[in-house]
Design an enzyme around this catalytic site. Structure first.
Site, mmCIF file in Angstrom:
data_model
loop_
_atom_site.group_PDB
_atom_site.id
_atom_site.type_symbol
_atom_site.label_atom_id
_atom_site.label_comp_id
_atom_site.label_asym_id
_atom_site.label_seq_id
_atom_site.Cartn_x
_atom_site.Cartn_y
_atom_site.Cartn_z
ATOM 1 N N THR A 105 0.841 -1.169 0.000
ATOM 2 C CA THR A 105 0.000 0.000 0.000
ATOM 3 C C THR A 105 0.874 1.214 0.000
ATOM 4 O O THR A 105 1.938 1.247 0.597
ATOM 5 C CB THR A 105 -0.941 0.079 1.205
ATOM 6 O OG1 THR A 105 -2.076 -0.698 0.898
ATOM 7 C CG2 THR A 105 -1.401 1.457 1.522
ATOM 8 N N LYS B 195 -8.597 1.810 -0.039
ATOM 9 C CA LYS B 195 -7.929 2.102 1.228
ATOM 10 C C LYS B 195 -8.040 3.569 1.631
ATOM 11 O O LYS B 195 -7.395 4.006 2.567
ATOM 12 C CB LYS B 195 -6.460 1.698 1.141
ATOM 13 C CG LYS B 195 -6.280 0.234 0.767
ATOM 14 C CD LYS B 195 -4.850 -0.067 0.466
ATOM 15 C CE LYS B 195 -4.717 -1.331 -0.329
ATOM 16 N NZ LYS B 195 -3.405 -1.490 -0.901
ATOM 17 N N GLY C 174 -6.989 7.599 4.998
ATOM 18 C CA GLY C 174 -6.325 6.560 4.224
ATOM 19 C C GLY C 174 -5.587 5.675 5.195
ATOM 20 O O GLY C 174 -5.093 6.143 6.216
ATOM 21 N N SER D 212 4.310 0.884 2.172
ATOM 22 C CA SER D 212 5.562 0.389 1.596
ATOM 23 C C SER D 212 6.120 1.307 0.516
ATOM 24 O O SER D 212 7.323 1.414 0.354
ATOM 25 C CB SER D 212 5.369 -1.012 1.040
ATOM 26 O OG SER D 212 4.373 -1.018 0.046
#
Length: 185
Positions: free
Chosen positions: A12, A44, A58, A137
């Site tokens: 994500t 998300k 988020g 990430s």
């Protein structure tokens, strides 16, 4: 299977960009388990409306954990109408001290259009510099890209979309299926 053997959920990229009177939160749609893409169309980034307030969130990390935190954030916002920072601090305090919540593995970016905050399980409520927050990430890739674009004449949404595209090109746990929510001040 031991916890150390479990491949873990990765991925994500979530970014929040404030420019002018606009704040945008954007996130990709990829969910990965180890080296396998499980889903490419996850959502998300969400809009919450507790007590008539408009808040965009988020999340990165475990989906179930993130939804637990979003429910708690909504309750905090209902208890402190119009006070996003206070609700965020109360959530972070609970997250840090509650034995159940301490196990939750997620991070949040939240905004009401006035404030842009990152909330972590370490008890942090951070207001980022330069009007940009990024987690997940691919967060550092998106953050660097957005910082480089802030001096252009592009809007907050254009910057967020371009930063997400750059992160998706670099981070294997991030895809180009982007959800964007905009909120004005």
């Amino acid at each position: 299977m031991a916890d150390s053997d479990f491949p873990g959920w990765h991925g994500t990229t979530i970014i929040g960009v404030r420019k002018g009177n606009e704040v945008v939160v954007a996130g990709d749609g990829q969910v990965s388990l180890g080296q396998t893409v499980i889903k490419g169309t996850a959502r998300k980034v969400r809009r919450l409306s507790p007590g008539g307030q408009d808040v965009v969130c988020g999340f990165a990390g475990s989906t179930a954990d993130a939804f637990t935190l979003l429910e708690r954030l909504e309750a905090k916002l209902e208890a402190t109408p119009g006070q996003l920072a206070r609700a965020a601090v109360e959530l972070a305090k609970d997250w840090r001290t509650d034995k159940y919540l301490q196990k939750l593995e997620a991070m949040l970016i939240v905004t009401d259009g006035k404030e842009l905050l990152v909330i972590t399980g370490a008890g942090d409520v951070l207001e980022p510099e330069h009007g940009i927050a990024a987690i997940g990430s691919g967060g550092n890739f998106a953050l660097a890209a957005a910082r480089g674009l802030m001096d252009t004449d592009q809007s907050a949404e254009q910057i967020a979309r371009k930063a997400m595209a750059i992160a998706a090109d670099i981070c294997v746990y991030t895809n180009g299926n982007v959800t964007v929510e905009t909120i004005g001040t």
